[in-house]
Scaffold this active site. Structure first.
Site, PDB file in Angstrom:
ATOM      1  N   GLY A  49       4.363  -3.091  -2.421  1.00 47.17           N
ATOM      2  CA  GLY A  49       3.179  -3.901  -2.677  1.00 47.17           C
ATOM      3  C   GLY A  49       2.036  -2.999  -3.074  1.00 47.17           C
ATOM      4  N   GLN A  54      -6.642  -0.388  -3.873  1.00 44.05           N
ATOM      5  CA  GLN A  54      -5.877   0.863  -4.001  1.00 44.05           C
ATOM      6  C   GLN A  54      -5.944   1.421  -5.426  1.00 44.05           C
ATOM      7  OE1 GLN A  54      -2.132  -0.762  -2.020  1.00 44.05           O
ATOM      8  NE2 GLN A  54      -2.041   1.398  -1.492  1.00 44.05           N
ATOM      9  N   CYS A 102       2.658   3.846   3.102  1.00 45.04           N
ATOM     10  CA  CYS A 102       1.664   3.316   2.162  1.00 45.04           C
ATOM     11  C   CYS A 102       1.483   4.295   1.009  1.00 45.04           C
ATOM     12  CB  CYS A 102       0.342   3.129   2.903  1.00 45.04           C
ATOM     13  SG  CYS A 102      -0.983   2.497   1.871  1.00 45.04           S
ATOM     14  N   LEU A 103       1.349   3.759  -0.204  1.00 46.73           N
ATOM     15  CA  LEU A 103       1.134   4.627  -1.378  1.00 46.73           C
ATOM     16  C   LEU A 103      -0.178   5.400  -1.281  1.00 46.73           C
ATOM     17  CD1 LEU A 103       2.282   2.225  -4.238  1.00 46.73           C
ATOM     18  CD2 LEU A 103       3.566   4.132  -3.243  1.00 46.73           C
ATOM     19  N   HIS A 144       0.303  -6.057   5.694  1.00 47.67           N
ATOM     20  CA  HIS A 144      -0.096  -4.715   5.236  1.00 47.67           C
ATOM     21  C   HIS A 144      -0.990  -4.827   3.989  1.00 47.67           C
ATOM     22  CE1 HIS A 144       0.803  -0.304   4.391  1.00 47.67           C
ATOM     23  NE2 HIS A 144       0.298  -0.728   3.240  1.00 47.67           N
ATOM     24  N   GLU A 145      -0.571  -5.643   3.015  1.00 45.54           N
ATOM     25  CA  GLU A 145      -1.344  -5.742   1.758  1.00 45.54           C
ATOM     26  C   GLU A 145      -2.683  -6.434   1.991  1.00 45.54           C
ATOM     27  OE1 GLU A 145      -0.470  -3.879  -0.513  1.00 45.54           O
ATOM     28  OE2 GLU A 145       1.530  -3.525   0.278  1.00 45.54           O
ATOM     29  N   HIS A 148      -5.359  -4.201   3.397  1.00 49.09           N
ATOM     30  CA  HIS A 148      -6.035  -3.369   2.388  1.00 49.09           C
ATOM     31  C   HIS A 148      -7.285  -4.063   1.862  1.00 49.09           C
ATOM     32  CE1 HIS A 148      -3.586   0.154   1.680  1.00 49.09           C
ATOM     33  NE2 HIS A 148      -2.480  -0.545   1.543  1.00 49.09           N
TER      34      HIS A 148
HETATM   35 ZN    ZN Z   1      -0.552   0.242   1.603  1.00 47.68          ZN
END
Ligand code: ZN
Length: 191
Positions: A49, A54, A102-103, A144-145, A148
């Site tokens: 995701g 981000q 996480c990215l 999680h998304e 953000h």
């Molecule tokens: Zn993340």
């Protein structure tokens, strides 16, 4: 379409509350192209995701897709999903332990407790309403998304910092046990 630069932990954009999107701006070609670029960026990075902040745009949009993901080989598949202005409501107090990465937090994983059943209310990329119940591991990805978009990272929710580990040590030390845990959740909740 383009591959966008992914902000890394420490960049203030990741700590910013994302703003609501209007239907009019959502439907512009420029905004639709931005969503396509988010999807391309998620695919390029093999993420499950991606949230708009981000990629340096503090607007309430996130994209998700899991299709035999190499970063998360045990994750149940999620069809390509775009959420605009999402609101999540837990449907029970029951939580499960999720080993997240996480990215924007390179080479780090840790255990976070997530609600196992949530209701999601949002728009899709065309502004049509979404109202659905999401369960299991997939519910963890949604949380999680959406975190953000509120300026939160998974590490904020890690209750025991001793669970933090690199990806290499995750696969060496924790993955086998976590896969068993995931299997039980998928058997019980269907995703
Ligand atoms: Zn993340």
């Amino acid at each position: 379409m383009a591959i966008l630069k992914v902000a890394q932990i420490g960049h203030p954009i990741l700590r910013q509350q994302a703003r609501l999107v209007t239907r009019d701006e959502l439907r512009t070609p420029a905004f639709q192209a931005f969503i396509d670029s988010m999807i391309d960026t998620m695919h390029d990075a093999a993420g499950a995701g991606l949230a708009a902040n981000q990629v340096h745009e503090p607007v309430q949009v996130c994209v998700m897709e899991v299709k035999d993901n190499p970063r998360y080989p045990y994750k149940p598949n999620i069809p390509l999903t775009v959420l605009v202005n999402p609101v999540l409501t837990p449907l029970s107090e029951t939580k499960f332990e999720n080993f997240e990465g996480c990215l924007s937090v390179p080479d780090m994983r840790g255990i976070v407790r997530r609600f196992v059943e949530i209701r999601v209310q949002a728009w899709d990329r065309l502004g049509e309403p979404i109202d659905a119940v999401i369960r299991g591991i997939t519910a963890g990805t949604y949380q999680h998304e959406c975190d953000h978009l509120a300026g939160s990272l998974f590490i904020d929710r890690v209750e025991d910092p001793r669970t933090l580990c690199t990806w290499k040590e995750f696969s060496r030390q924790h993955e086998a046990r976590f896969r068993e845990h995931v299997k039980e959740i998928v058997e019980h909740y269907g995703s």
